[in-house]
Design an enzyme around this catalytic site. Sequence first.
Site, short mmCIF file in Angstrom:
data_model
loop_
_atom_site.label_atom_id
_atom_site.label_comp_id
_atom_site.label_asym_id
_atom_site.label_seq_id
_atom_site.Cartn_x
_atom_site.Cartn_y
_atom_site.Cartn_z
N ARG A 73 0.86 -1.20 0.00
CA ARG A 73 0.00 0.00 0.00
C ARG A 73 0.88 1.24 0.00
O ARG A 73 1.48 1.61 1.02
CB ARG A 73 -0.90 0.02 1.23
N GLN A 90 -8.45 -6.65 -8.56
CA GLN A 90 -8.31 -5.19 -8.66
C GLN A 90 -6.88 -4.82 -9.04
O GLN A 90 -5.92 -5.30 -8.41
CB GLN A 90 -8.66 -4.58 -7.29
N ARG A 95 1.32 -6.30 -9.81
CA ARG A 95 1.75 -5.68 -8.55
C ARG A 95 1.88 -6.69 -7.41
O ARG A 95 2.41 -6.36 -6.35
CB ARG A 95 0.81 -4.54 -8.15
N HIS A 162 1.05 3.63 -10.50
CA HIS A 162 0.04 4.13 -9.55
C HIS A 162 0.73 4.84 -8.38
O HIS A 162 0.64 4.38 -7.23
CB HIS A 162 -0.75 2.91 -9.06
N ASP A 207 -11.34 10.99 -6.97
CA ASP A 207 -10.91 9.80 -7.71
C ASP A 207 -11.27 10.04 -9.17
O ASP A 207 -12.38 9.75 -9.60
CB ASP A 207 -11.62 8.56 -7.17
N GLU A 266 -1.26 9.34 -10.74
CA GLU A 266 -0.89 8.13 -11.47
C GLU A 266 -0.80 8.42 -12.96
O GLU A 266 -1.54 9.27 -13.48
CB GLU A 266 -1.95 7.05 -11.20
O1 TA6 Z 1 -6.27 5.33 -7.66
C1 TA6 Z 1 -7.37 4.89 -8.34
C2 TA6 Z 1 -7.98 3.66 -7.67
O2 TA6 Z 1 -8.54 2.82 -8.63
C3 TA6 Z 1 -9.02 4.10 -6.63
O3 TA6 Z 1 -10.32 3.90 -7.12
C4 TA6 Z 1 -8.70 3.25 -5.41
O4 TA6 Z 1 -9.38 2.02 -5.47
C5 TA6 Z 1 -7.20 3.10 -5.56
O5 TA6 Z 1 -6.98 2.88 -6.96
C6 TA6 Z 1 -6.57 2.05 -4.69
O6 TA6 Z 1 -6.86 0.78 -5.19
P1 TA6 Z 1 -6.31 -0.49 -4.35
O7 TA6 Z 1 -6.80 -1.68 -5.07
O8 TA6 Z 1 -4.81 -0.39 -4.33
O9 TA6 Z 1 -6.88 -0.32 -2.96
#
Ligand code: TA6
Length: 295
Positions: A73, A90, A95, A162, A207, A266
């Site tokens: 994180r 996600q 990563r 990111h 966001d 990002e």
């Molecule tokens: O930074 C854009 C994003 O997609 C946000 O919507 C938020 O979810 C962030 O990434 C963090 O995502 P993660 O999966 O690392 O918690």
Amino acid sequence: MSEALHAAFGIPGAVTIAPGVHGLPQVVLTHPSGAGAAVYLHGAHVTSWTNAAGDELLFVSRESYFAAGRPIRGGIPVIFPQFGGGALPQHGLARTAAWRLLRSGDGPAVTLGLTESADTLAAWPHPFALELDVRLGAATLTLTYTLRNTGAEPFACHAVLHTYFGVGDIRRAALHGLAGTAYLDTLHDRRREVETCPVLRFDQEIDRIYLNAPDTLQLDDEARGLRLTIAKHNMPDVTVWNPWIAKAARTPDFGDDEYLRMLCVETGIMHPQHALAPGDAWTGETVLTCAAAGG
Ligand code: TA6
């Protein structure tokens, strides 16, 4: 593992490979100016960038996981082949993967690589080759992200760095350069808007995916008197994200108060996906520069 990697890729005074958090191998870059950076083989994840004065310019949560299968994180997550949610986990597969050390050099610099595996093919049926080159200067961190379709079929993907910047106080941070740019508002079903503010300031969750954004942005960290420049090349889109209070509180690997000390800016291919024919490659680069504000 770190000892063998250090023997193969270490450069005295410039590149050191040593165990990091929870023993995960990390590459530490040291510049003669005193600037520094660190990147884990886990996810090719840059977790630290410090200027010659010792200011930490990236944010990493104190609650971050450092574990196989879990994303770190903060720092600079490498996103591929999917940005955000969808058929894959996600933010995709890269990563949380174990990258390999490919090269190291004076500069100092290091290059990490990732190719498909049985796990990735099971989730996403395409061979690929990724490389991330991290190069440290006296006042710069250069990230060169290369993606190649090594399969026999075309594919389409996202590719994003990111980046979580550290700031002294988000309420005293200002992001310049997005005025007039169209964006998708993730907080409102990706409704399409146009940015009207010449300078973005932050007092709530944000966001936004800015499409075909200008190649140079400036982030002023007024609380620390630092000015960060974000220069991107062949990376069309920019996402700006801060979770603010409620989302920070419901995110397990994010401290409740940590929204105050970070901002994601990002860079990459976020919308639409980029199509790659067999044998084709894409390279995008982001150059981060830190100067004293007013410098
Ligand atoms: O930074 C854009 C994003 O997609 C946000 O919507 C938020 O979810 C962030 O990434 C963090 O995502 P993660 O999966 O690392 O918690």
